[in-house]
Design a protein around this motif. Structure first.
Motif, PDB file in Angstrom:
ATOM      1  N   LEU A   1       4.201  -0.644   4.498  1.00 33.53           N
ATOM      2  CA  LEU A   1       3.607   0.264   3.527  1.00 33.53           C
ATOM      3  C   LEU A   1       4.706   1.072   2.850  1.00 33.53           C
ATOM      4  O   LEU A   1       5.818   1.204   3.387  1.00 33.53           O
ATOM      5  N   THR A   2       4.415   1.619   1.696  1.00 30.37           N
ATOM      6  CA  THR A   2       5.350   2.488   0.993  1.00 30.37           C
ATOM      7  C   THR A   2       4.970   3.933   1.269  1.00 30.37           C
ATOM      8  O   THR A   2       3.822   4.339   1.028  1.00 30.37           O
TER       9      THR A   2
ATOM     10  N   ALA B   1       7.984   5.025   9.923  1.00 32.93           N
ATOM     11  CA  ALA B   1       7.163   4.089  10.688  1.00 32.93           C
ATOM     12  C   ALA B   1       6.206   3.321   9.779  1.00 32.93           C
ATOM     13  O   ALA B   1       5.945   2.136   9.992  1.00 32.93           O
ATOM     14  N   LEU B   2       5.685   3.982   8.751  1.00 30.69           N
ATOM     15  CA  LEU B   2       4.819   3.298   7.791  1.00 30.69           C
ATOM     16  C   LEU B   2       5.584   2.199   7.066  1.00 30.69           C
ATOM     17  O   LEU B   2       5.067   1.092   6.852  1.00 30.69           O
TER      18      LEU B   2
ATOM     19  N   ARG C   1       0.844  -1.190   0.000  1.00 34.84           N
ATOM     20  CA  ARG C   1       0.000   0.000   0.000  1.00 34.84           C
ATOM     21  C   ARG C   1       0.882   1.244   0.000  1.00 34.84           C
ATOM     22  O   ARG C   1       1.897   1.310   0.681  1.00 34.84           O
ATOM     23  N   ARG C   2       0.461   2.263  -0.768  1.00 34.92           N
ATOM     24  CA  ARG C   2       1.236   3.503  -0.891  1.00 34.92           C
ATOM     25  C   ARG C   2       0.484   4.636  -0.200  1.00 34.92           C
ATOM     26  O   ARG C   2      -0.711   4.832  -0.420  1.00 34.92           O
ATOM     27  N   VAL C   3       1.225   5.374   0.617  1.00 32.67           N
ATOM     28  CA  VAL C   3       0.661   6.512   1.346  1.00 32.67           C
ATOM     29  C   VAL C   3       1.398   7.769   0.938  1.00 32.67           C
ATOM     30  O   VAL C   3       2.625   7.856   1.075  1.00 32.67           O
TER      31      VAL C   3
ATOM     32  N   ARG D   1       8.837  11.050  26.840  1.00 32.91           N
ATOM     33  CA  ARG D   1       9.681  10.033  26.197  1.00 32.91           C
ATOM     34  C   ARG D   1       8.945   8.709  25.979  1.00 32.91           C
ATOM     35  O   ARG D   1       9.415   7.854  25.221  1.00 32.91           O
ATOM     36  N   GLN D   2       7.817   8.533  26.638  1.00 37.64           N
ATOM     37  CA  GLN D   2       7.026   7.329  26.419  1.00 37.64           C
ATOM     38  C   GLN D   2       6.192   7.406  25.140  1.00 37.64           C
ATOM     39  O   GLN D   2       5.671   6.396  24.670  1.00 37.64           O
ATOM     40  N   GLU D   3       6.058   8.592  24.574  1.00 44.65           N
ATOM     41  CA  GLU D   3       5.263   8.772  23.363  1.00 44.65           C
ATOM     42  C   GLU D   3       6.014   8.294  22.131  1.00 44.65           C
ATOM     43  O   GLU D   3       7.230   8.478  22.030  1.00 44.65           O
ATOM     44  N   ASP D   4       5.306   7.712  21.205  1.00 41.32           N
ATOM     45  CA  ASP D   4       5.844   7.398  19.886  1.00 41.32           C
ATOM     46  C   ASP D   4       4.763   7.743  18.872  1.00 41.32           C
ATOM     47  O   ASP D   4       4.037   6.888  18.372  1.00 41.32           O
ATOM     48  N   GLY D   5       4.627   9.052  18.620  1.00 38.86           N
ATOM     49  CA  GLY D   5       3.581   9.521  17.722  1.00 38.86           C
ATOM     50  C   GLY D   5       3.706   8.965  16.320  1.00 38.86           C
ATOM     51  O   GLY D   5       2.693   8.721  15.655  1.00 38.86           O
ATOM     52  N   ALA D   6       4.937   8.744  15.871  1.00 37.56           N
ATOM     53  CA  ALA D   6       5.126   8.215  14.519  1.00 37.56           C
ATOM     54  C   ALA D   6       4.550   6.812  14.410  1.00 37.56           C
ATOM     55  O   ALA D   6       3.817   6.494  13.453  1.00 37.56           O
ATOM     56  N   ALA D   7       4.865   5.957  15.371  1.00 36.22           N
ATOM     57  CA  ALA D   7       4.350   4.582  15.342  1.00 36.22           C
ATOM     58  C   ALA D   7       2.832   4.569  15.494  1.00 36.22           C
ATOM     59  O   ALA D   7       2.133   3.800  14.812  1.00 36.22           O
TER      60      ALA D   7
END
Length: 429
Positions: free
Chosen positions: A33-34, A27-28, A5-7, A410-416
């Motif tokens: 995904l691409t 992260a994608l 899948r492409r985003v 530091r517990q956040e991983d918004g990208a993931a």
């Protein structure tokens, strides 16, 4: 073999607008995904260095300079003086061409995602019949009447859950919509040329609505999801990325040696936009640090004067990864860009925020509200920077609050988190 899948990830602006998108793209791709980042050619090398696909959309800095007759410093100064210049002379002026570029870049995509003001992304998704993901990088662009931005033009705005203050917030928003309605009409002309229907709402205040998914790609410490938000909206956290040229973030050798040679320094930075119009920020900062008997690191930008650090107690560099530098600072003095602010939060160090433009005033107010630092205007910093820094460095509650917030941030991983939700939209196709 089925292709992945492409985003499409559409963005524009300074590094504060580019870095989080690169983090989400990486992260994608981790999820299979691409990721295709659609933005100015100025960022092509960094994007491709991370293994992401690049598509040119929007004007380069050189194009903007040629078309406006202004150099980068002058452009930044005009934007700092008036948001209207940014929207009318840059965003709207290039909207037609940028949207056409984005439509072509998105033809083989499965999902189109764009920052709140990437109006071409929404249009491309509609024209091509693709799911659309709207992304906000800061609370300012969400403009909740319950947690409105703190802006110089509207100092009466304040958090509210009811009563007179909430009514004032609602009235201010209604008046502001009258201004932005003219911008929506200009975009509607672009839509008509491309065979798209009129905008489903105000391009500024409704940017997160009418999307298949809407994400707040910022820390909920700054502002959690507010009442009245679209049902599809979620605050997922900060997407951290700060490599200079792509690949792992590394400290410059001279910086590592300086950090090892003495006590924690004060760090002064103006990010990647305000640094183009620094005024006497670095001179004042260096003088304040010396008056306090503190070492200092000055991140002066690619066009800055590294010779300003004229002694063994100071070091000036064009750039350094905040994630590696900020945790080793005694305090961080910065412009309040949302990326810089969140890196400082993650570092767990007290902040002195000196806003220059845009959302920086609001981010500064949120740092103060959290108890993690102080703020001064540019003119006040020139007069009271030394005294305010002395106060901040002696403020034990601020150090405690900053450290506590750092543990949480530091517990956040918004990208993931963003990638997981975007992948969920892809899975429904």
């Amino acid at each position: 073999m089925n292709r992945s899948r492409r985003v499409i990830l559409a963005t524009a602006g300074s590094l504060g607008d580019i870095h989080p998108v690169i983090a989400v793209g990486m992260a994608l791709q981790t999820r299979g995904l691409t990721a295709v980042v659609a933005t100015s050619v100025d960022y092509r090398a960094k994007i491709e260095a991370e293994g992401l696909t690049f598509r040119e959309v929007g004007p380069s800095i050189a194009r903007l300079e040629a078309d406006t007759g202004l150099d980068l410093a002058q452009l930044t100064a005009r934007i700092a003086r008036s948001d209207r210049f940014l929207f009318e002379n840059i965003m709207l002026a290039y909207a037609g061409k940028s949207t056409r570029q984005l439509i072509e870049a998105s033809r083989d995509a499965d999902i189109v995602a764009g920052l709140s003001f990437a109006v071409g992304a929404r249009i491309a998704a509609e024209v091509l019949g693709k799911p659309f993901v709207s992304i906000a990088l800061q609370p300012t662009t969400v403009f909740s009447v319950f947690d409105p931005p703190k802006l110089p033009a509207a100092p009466w705005l304040a958090p509210a859950r009811g009563g007179l203050q909430l009514a004032i917030n609602r009235l201010t928003l209604a008046i502001a919509r009258q201004t932005t309605a003219a911008w929506t009409r200009r975009i509607d002309r672009v839509r008509a040329e491309l065979g798209a229907p009129p905008s489903p709402g105000d391009i500024f205040f409704d940017a997160l609505r009418h999307a298949d998914l809407a994400l707040g790609l910022y820390s909920p410490l700054l502002s959690p999801r507010q009442p009245g938000a679209p049902a599809t909206f979620e605050v997922v956290g900060y997407a951290a990325y700060d490599s200079d040229d792509g690949g792992p973030s590394v400290l410059p050798e001279a910086l590592g040696a300086f950090l090892e040679s003495g006590p924690e320094p004060l760090v002064f930075t103006l990010g990647s936009a305000a640094v183009n119009t620094p005024g006497d920020f670095y001179e004042r900062g260096l003088a304040a640090a010396r008056a306090l008997g503190r070492r200092s690191i000055l991140l002066v930008g690619p066009q800055g004067d590294c010779a300003i650090a004229d002694g063994p107690d100071a070091l000036a560099l064009p750039y350094a990864p905040y994630s590696l530098l900020f945790p080793r600072a005694a305090a961080i003095v910065h412009q309040g860009g949302v990326g810089t602010t969140q890196q400082a939060l993650r570092a767990g160090r007290p902040q002195l925020v000196v806003p220059h433009l845009g959302d920086q005033y609001d981010n500064a107010a949120r740092v103060v509200r959290l108890g993690a630092g102080l703020t001064l205007s540019r003119t006040a910093f020139a007069r009271r920077g030394e005294a305010t820094l002395a106060r901040l460095l002696e403020d034990a509650p601020a150090r405690t609050a900053a450290a506590r917030l750092g543990d949480l941030a530091r517990q956040e991983d918004g990208a993931a988190a963003a990638a997981a939700r975007i992948a969920g939209v892809a899975g429904r196709r």
